[in-house]
Design a protein around this motif. Sequence first.
Motif, PDB file in Angstrom:
ATOM      1  N   THR A  31     112.069  96.692  10.818  1.00 40.27           N
ATOM      2  CA  THR A  31     112.522  97.180  12.430  1.00 40.27           C
ATOM      3  C   THR A  31     113.691  97.772  12.661  1.00 40.27           C
ATOM      4  O   THR A  31     114.090  98.964  13.570  1.00 40.27           O
ATOM      5  N   GLN A  64     107.918  95.134  19.083  1.00 38.30           N
ATOM      6  CA  GLN A  64     107.393  93.556  18.389  1.00 38.30           C
ATOM      7  C   GLN A  64     106.933  93.024  19.500  1.00 38.30           C
ATOM      8  O   GLN A  64     106.437  92.099  18.683  1.00 38.30           O
ATOM      9  N   ASP A  78     105.798  98.750  16.054  1.00 36.46           N
ATOM     10  CA  ASP A  78     106.154  97.645  14.670  1.00 36.46           C
ATOM     11  C   ASP A  78     105.581  96.238  14.799  1.00 36.46           C
ATOM     12  O   ASP A  78     106.031  95.611  16.290  1.00 36.46           O
ATOM     13  N   GLU A  79     104.763  96.220  13.612  1.00 36.99           N
ATOM     14  CA  GLU A  79     103.937  94.852  13.367  1.00 36.99           C
ATOM     15  C   GLU A  79     102.836  94.440  15.181  1.00 36.99           C
ATOM     16  O   GLU A  79     103.075  93.129  15.623  1.00 36.99           O
TER      17      GLU A  79
HETATM   18 MG   LIG Z   1     110.735  93.473  12.250  1.00 33.21          MG
END
Ligand SMILES: [Mg+2]
Length: 236
Positions: free
Chosen positions: A42, A86, A162-163
């Motif tokens: 991140t 995220q 992010d993910e």
């Molecule tokens: Mg992360």
Amino acid sequence: MIKLTNVFKKYNNGTWALKGISCSIRQGEFIYLVGPSGAGKTTLIKLLTCEERLTKGELQIGNANLLHLQEQRIPLLRRQLGIVPQEVLLLDNLSVYKNILYSLQAVEANRKSMKQKALEALELVGMTAYQHALPGDLSQGQQQKVVIARAIANRPKIVIADEPTGSLDAKSSIEIMRIFYQLNQLGTTIMMATHNSTIVNTIRYRVLEIRNGEIIRDQLSGNYGLPSDEQDIFII
Ligand SMILES: [Mg+2]
Ligand SMILES: Nc1ncnc2c1ncn2[C@@H]1O[C@H](COP(=O)(O)OP(=O)(O)O)[C@@H](O)[C@H]1O
């Protein structure tokens, strides 16, 4: 188009989250950023999007040198990136379509072109039928598609996620991957942090593995890493 040379990031509390990251990314590449929680994925993404500034090193995106980029120029950079954070953050009181229009207002002056871009983005992620729905009425997977539509509405050359499948079931994850695949086929550079070994091992692209703030692997067409997961078979 993206070049990192010996990039370090120290947070205010003294944590060195990145310790000498170097790599180059060409236009049109698809890159998975993998590594355990706390590895620095991140942080790396936030340096690219200028949500955090690097402490030292060189970070070049296109013609922008991020170490020296002036604060007031950051929005100019950010509007050229498709950012999928995220956490899914949509405005709950606005429809899907208006969520996208709202974010386009910052970057697009022409009302007609704004509407067209919003509708095209919804079409690309397969959410046209839900344009009048409120985010709260959608599943998590559908909300993530809207977040992606919002990120790509201004047709960025780079998408940084992010993910993006972090909280999704397998079916929605595959659908999200289909969207990224399609975007990449259209020439968009994709960088995606993920924990999903099944995806990384099935849809093969370049893998950057980070551990303790350092790149420990940079592999073209890599896998998630050993030991591999017995469930790494996808029937789509
Ligand atoms: Mg992360
Ligand atoms: N805002 C912050 N302030 C201080 N330390 C942070 C901050 N954000 C992340 N860190 C630390 O930096 C390291 C990398 O975190 P992060 O980039 O979030 O890793 P990942 O995304 O791979 O899980 C961790 O040790 C984390 O605790």
